[in-house]
Design a protein around this motif. Structure first.
Motif, mmCIF file in Angstrom:
data_model
loop_
_atom_site.group_PDB
_atom_site.id
_atom_site.type_symbol
_atom_site.label_atom_id
_atom_site.label_comp_id
_atom_site.label_asym_id
_atom_site.label_seq_id
_atom_site.Cartn_x
_atom_site.Cartn_y
_atom_site.Cartn_z
ATOM 1 N N LEU A 8 -44.075 -96.313 -81.180
ATOM 2 C CA LEU A 8 -43.401 -95.114 -81.456
ATOM 3 C C LEU A 8 -41.887 -95.596 -81.508
ATOM 4 C CD1 LEU A 8 -43.563 -92.236 -82.016
ATOM 5 C CD2 LEU A 8 -43.490 -91.677 -79.693
ATOM 6 N N PHE A 9 -41.079 -95.130 -82.461
ATOM 7 C CA PHE A 9 -39.794 -95.480 -82.353
ATOM 8 C C PHE A 9 -38.977 -94.218 -82.338
ATOM 9 C CE2 PHE A 9 -41.713 -99.035 -84.948
ATOM 10 C CZ PHE A 9 -41.024 -100.100 -84.310
ATOM 11 N N ILE A 16 -40.089 -96.261 -78.230
ATOM 12 C CA ILE A 16 -39.955 -95.530 -77.048
ATOM 13 C C ILE A 16 -41.406 -95.705 -76.408
ATOM 14 C CG2 ILE A 16 -37.916 -94.361 -77.442
ATOM 15 C CD1 ILE A 16 -39.884 -92.141 -78.694
ATOM 16 N N GLY A 17 -42.363 -96.017 -77.143
ATOM 17 C CA GLY A 17 -43.803 -96.055 -76.945
ATOM 18 C C GLY A 17 -44.583 -97.204 -77.172
ATOM 19 N N VAL A 48 -44.906 -95.371 -72.118
ATOM 20 C CA VAL A 48 -43.559 -94.543 -72.734
ATOM 21 C C VAL A 48 -42.706 -94.961 -71.994
ATOM 22 C CG1 VAL A 48 -42.827 -92.407 -73.306
ATOM 23 C CG2 VAL A 48 -45.459 -93.045 -73.591
ATOM 24 N N HIS A 49 -41.455 -95.099 -72.418
ATOM 25 C CA HIS A 49 -40.022 -95.444 -71.826
ATOM 26 C C HIS A 49 -39.646 -94.129 -70.877
ATOM 27 C CE1 HIS A 49 -35.858 -95.810 -70.834
ATOM 28 N NE2 HIS A 49 -36.016 -97.159 -71.188
ATOM 29 N N CYS A 57 -44.424 -87.707 -76.269
ATOM 30 C CA CYS A 57 -44.345 -88.826 -77.014
ATOM 31 C C CYS A 57 -45.644 -89.581 -76.857
ATOM 32 C CB CYS A 57 -43.189 -89.717 -76.448
ATOM 33 S SG CYS A 57 -41.750 -88.962 -76.745
ATOM 34 N N GLY A 58 -46.264 -89.722 -75.534
ATOM 35 C CA GLY A 58 -47.555 -90.168 -75.018
ATOM 36 C C GLY A 58 -48.654 -89.673 -75.989
ATOM 37 N N LYS A 59 -48.613 -88.322 -75.847
ATOM 38 C CA LYS A 59 -49.655 -87.559 -76.649
ATOM 39 C C LYS A 59 -49.526 -87.958 -78.152
ATOM 40 C CE LYS A 59 -51.577 -83.041 -76.932
ATOM 41 N NZ LYS A 59 -51.244 -81.624 -77.340
#
Length: 71
Positions: A8-9, A16-17, A48-49, A57-59
């Motif tokens: 994930l950017f 970021i993930g 995730v950062h 974000c993780g979801k």
């Protein structure tokens, strides 16, 4: 061993993930206490950062993986 990575950017291009999935050998017990060896698809790494945690974000990353991978 084969792995699949999902990244994930941010809008600036920073990662970021990260979510890594793959097959892992597991030993499980049935109701009669017998051991069975299996190799299911598993989430192996999930990160995730810190600056992006608790923002969904993780979801987002996990739900995308579920959509793309048919288990």
């Amino acid at each position: 061993m084969k792995f699949i990575f999902f990244l994930l950017f941010s809008h600036k291009g920073a990662v970021i993930g990260i979510l890594k999935i793959g097959y892992k050998k597991l030993f499980v017990y049935d109701t009669k206490g017998r051991v069975h060896e299996m190799e299911p698809m598993c989430v192996l790494d999930f990160y995730v950062h810190e600056s992006r945690q608790r923002m969904g974000c993780g979801k987002l990353l996990f739900e995308y993986m579920l959509k793309v991978i048919i288990v």
